[in-house]
Write a protein that holds these residues in place. Structure first.
Motif, PDB file in Angstrom:
ATOM      1  N   ASP A 117       0.827  -1.210   0.000  1.00 24.63           N
ATOM      2  CA  ASP A 117       0.000   0.000   0.000  1.00 24.63           C
ATOM      3  C   ASP A 117       0.864   1.264   0.000  1.00 24.63           C
ATOM      4  N   ILE A 118       2.010   1.186   0.714  1.00 22.92           N
ATOM      5  CA  ILE A 118       2.909   2.345   0.773  1.00 22.92           C
ATOM      6  C   ILE A 118       3.505   2.624  -0.602  1.00 22.92           C
ATOM      7  N   LYS A 119       3.906   1.568  -1.304  1.00 29.70           N
ATOM      8  CA  LYS A 119       4.458   1.752  -2.649  1.00 29.70           C
ATOM      9  C   LYS A 119       3.388   2.267  -3.607  1.00 29.70           C
ATOM     10  N   ALA A 120       2.166   1.747  -3.443  1.00 23.66           N
ATOM     11  CA  ALA A 120       1.066   2.214  -4.300  1.00 23.66           C
ATOM     12  C   ALA A 120       0.757   3.678  -4.027  1.00 23.66           C
ATOM     13  N   TYR A 121       0.787   4.075  -2.760  1.00 23.46           N
ATOM     14  CA  TYR A 121       0.566   5.479  -2.384  1.00 23.46           C
ATOM     15  C   TYR A 121       1.616   6.362  -3.057  1.00 23.46           C
ATOM     16  N   ALA A 122       2.894   5.960  -2.932  1.00 22.19           N
ATOM     17  CA  ALA A 122       3.976   6.755  -3.522  1.00 22.19           C
ATOM     18  C   ALA A 122       3.821   6.849  -5.034  1.00 22.19           C
ATOM     19  N   ALA A 123       3.425   5.735  -5.662  1.00 20.09           N
ATOM     20  CA  ALA A 123       3.271   5.728  -7.119  1.00 20.09           C
ATOM     21  C   ALA A 123       2.118   6.611  -7.575  1.00 20.09           C
ATOM     22  N   SER A 124       1.154   6.862  -6.673  1.00 21.46           N
ATOM     23  CA  SER A 124      -0.030   7.637  -7.044  1.00 21.46           C
ATOM     24  C   SER A 124       0.152   9.139  -6.878  1.00 21.46           C
ATOM     25  N   VAL A 125       1.229   9.546  -6.217  1.00 21.22           N
ATOM     26  CA  VAL A 125       1.457  10.967  -5.955  1.00 21.22           C
ATOM     27  C   VAL A 125       2.387  11.540  -7.026  1.00 21.22           C
ATOM     28  N   PRO A 126       1.932  12.481  -7.823  1.00 22.50           N
ATOM     29  CA  PRO A 126       2.783  13.075  -8.861  1.00 22.50           C
ATOM     30  C   PRO A 126       4.089  13.621  -8.273  1.00 22.50           C
ATOM     31  N   GLY A 127       5.196  13.204  -8.859  1.00 22.97           N
ATOM     32  CA  GLY A 127       6.500  13.652  -8.378  1.00 22.97           C
ATOM     33  C   GLY A 127       7.137  12.704  -7.390  1.00 22.97           C
TER      34      GLY A 127
ATOM     35  N   THR B  78       9.768   3.130  -6.660  1.00 20.68           N
ATOM     36  CA  THR B  78      10.551   2.098  -7.345  1.00 20.68           C
ATOM     37  C   THR B  78      11.968   1.974  -6.800  1.00 20.68           C
ATOM     38  N   GLN B  79      12.286   2.721  -5.742  1.00 22.08           N
ATOM     39  CA  GLN B  79      13.620   2.620  -5.136  1.00 22.08           C
ATOM     40  C   GLN B  79      13.836   1.240  -4.551  1.00 22.08           C
ATOM     41  N   GLY B  80      15.081   0.764  -4.608  1.00 17.85           N
ATOM     42  CA  GLY B  80      15.406  -0.508  -3.985  1.00 17.85           C
ATOM     43  C   GLY B  80      15.317  -0.402  -2.467  1.00 17.85           C
ATOM     44  N   GLU B  81      15.124  -1.553  -1.820  1.00 20.73           N
ATOM     45  CA  GLU B  81      15.065  -1.594  -0.365  1.00 20.73           C
ATOM     46  C   GLU B  81      16.455  -1.356   0.223  1.00 20.73           C
ATOM     47  N   SER B  82      16.507  -0.697   1.372  1.00 23.03           N
ATOM     48  CA  SER B  82      17.792  -0.507   2.047  1.00 23.03           C
ATOM     49  C   SER B  82      18.242  -1.829   2.649  1.00 23.03           C
ATOM     50  N   SER B  83      19.549  -1.972   2.842  1.00 23.62           N
ATOM     51  CA  SER B  83      20.082  -3.218   3.395  1.00 23.62           C
ATOM     52  C   SER B  83      19.674  -3.354   4.856  1.00 23.62           C
ATOM     53  N   GLU B  84      19.664  -4.606   5.323  1.00 24.15           N
ATOM     54  CA  GLU B  84      19.239  -4.878   6.694  1.00 24.15           C
ATOM     55  C   GLU B  84      20.089  -4.119   7.701  1.00 24.15           C
ATOM     56  N   ILE B  85      21.410  -4.126   7.505  1.00 22.23           N
ATOM     57  CA  ILE B  85      22.323  -3.390   8.375  1.00 22.23           C
ATOM     58  C   ILE B  85      23.018  -2.336   7.525  1.00 22.23           C
ATOM     59  N   CYS B  86      22.826  -1.074   7.869  1.00 27.21           N
ATOM     60  CA  CYS B  86      23.189   0.015   6.971  1.00 27.21           C
ATOM     61  C   CYS B  86      24.679   0.080   6.647  1.00 27.21           C
ATOM     62  N   PHE B  87      25.542  -0.359   7.570  1.00 28.30           N
ATOM     63  CA  PHE B  87      26.972  -0.225   7.305  1.00 28.30           C
ATOM     64  C   PHE B  87      27.576  -1.478   6.665  1.00 28.30           C
ATOM     65  N   VAL B  88      26.747  -2.471   6.344  1.00 29.40           N
ATOM     66  CA  VAL B  88      27.219  -3.688   5.676  1.00 29.40           C
ATOM     67  C   VAL B  88      26.802  -3.624   4.214  1.00 29.40           C
ATOM     68  N   GLU B  89      27.797  -3.476   3.335  1.00 27.69           N
ATOM     69  CA  GLU B  89      27.509  -3.358   1.904  1.00 27.69           C
ATOM     70  C   GLU B  89      27.598  -4.708   1.212  1.00 27.69           C
TER      71      GLU B  89
END
Length: 340
Positions: A165-175, A181-192
């Protein structure tokens, strides 16, 4: 009547961006904060720019909070030390207590915010944290360690919503389509890439050692004890073995691992330390989750000081020291502690 002010953590991702818009729709005065937490090359240049873009789109002021020293002290260094001790760390729970619901709350006081918000998938009832409506995204396990006194001051706009629903909301808002469509962030931010790549600059992880069986006999070799967690079944040799072997113990002081059959992983009793409770009871029945993405199992809990004794109603496999044991009553989070 003066509008209530909210400070929301903004990463530039879809969850925190949509949360910001939802809070504005609900009539709050909203300001954002982007927290610099670590020095992974190029990370903050990208994510701070995304956060600023999101804040500009939402029409909110964005504060930049440099918490790199605090993050290093409270999250990253304990991550390294826990691995050195042969345990399995949980840096996200430490970050939530000390950074997102610690330093960020202190900053909220500085800017006069009544509430603190994040894009976590979790709910609360004013006293207890509650699992999110979307059980595939629920993050309550990682928030067991936050200060219970903060709960009434927290806002979680996504707690009743599902990720789709969150992705659908974002897709429905112009701009805002690009955020959807952004990729998900990694589970632990400092582990690439891998944990080992993070550890290598600080400790010697590739030191060959002995593999022992349950009787203490040397039966093979491994590539360094920090490569293993309890329950792992690959990455070491066991001479003449035909059946699978699993890591059942890690001995950092001698750089040895102990392996055994699957049934050797079974655990019916766990002790926790540094227990944090949202509940006043000292003895109770509930369910406990002993690792994220595992099924909670029924148990009996006895609290003594800041420790908990947990008798499990059924065996659990691969319980690892350093991980969190988190107590639930249905979808209600009762608290938890760190597996000894």
């Amino acid at each position: 009547m003066k509008r209530k002010k909210v400070l929301i953590g903004m990463s530039g991702g879809v969850d925190s961006t949509v949360s910001t818009l939802l809070l504005k729709e609900q009539g709050y005065e909203v300001e954002g904060v982007y927290m610099k937490l670590h020095s992974k090359p190029g990370y903050h240049e990208i994510h701070q720019a995304r956060a600023q873009k999101a804040a500009d789109f939402a029409g909110v002021k964005l504060h930049i909070l440099d918490l790199q020293d605090k993050f290093n002290e409270k999250v990253f260094t304990p991550f390294i030390e826990t691995y050195k001790e042969g345990k399995t760390p949980n840096p996200c729970a430490l970050c939530n207590r000390n950074i997102k619901f610690g330093a960020m709350v202190a900053f909220a006081d500085e800017v006069g915010a009544d509430y603190v918000a994040t894009g976590h998938y979790i709910r609360h009832d004013g006293k207890y944290l509650l699992q999110a409506s979307d059980d595939t995204k629920d993050q309550s396990y990682f928030l067991f360690y936050i200060d219970p006194a903060l709960v009434p001051r927290l806002l979680f706009p996504l707690g009743e919503r599902h990720k789709a629903d969150i992705k659908a909301y974002a897709a429905s808002v112009p701009g805002l389509e690009s955020f959807a469509t952004q990729g998900e962030s990694s589970e632990i931010c400092f582990v690439e890439t891998t944990y080992m790549d993070v550890l290598k600059p600080y400790v010697a992880v590739d030191q060959e050692g002995e593999v022992l069986d349950l009787e203490g006999n040397v039966v093979g070799k491994h590539k360094g004890y920090m490569h293993y967690t309890i329950g792992k079944r690959k990455g070491f040799t066991v001479h003449g073995a035909h059946d699978p072997h699993f890591v059942v113990e890690i001995r950092p002081e001698t750089n040895q691992i102990v392996v055994g059959p699957r049934e050797a992983l079974e655990c019916r009793y766990v002790e926790l330390e540094n227990v944090n409770l949202f509940d006043e009871r000292q003895e109770f029945d509930c369910e406990v989750k002993l690792r994220y993405r595992t099924q909670a199992v029924p148990c009996h809990v006895s609290i003594e000081g800041n420790r908990a004794k947990v008798d499990l109603a059924e065996p659990v496999l691969g319980v690892a020291s350093g991980q969190a044991g988190v107590f639930y009553d249905g979808d209600k989070l009762l608290g938890g502690g760190w597996i000894v």
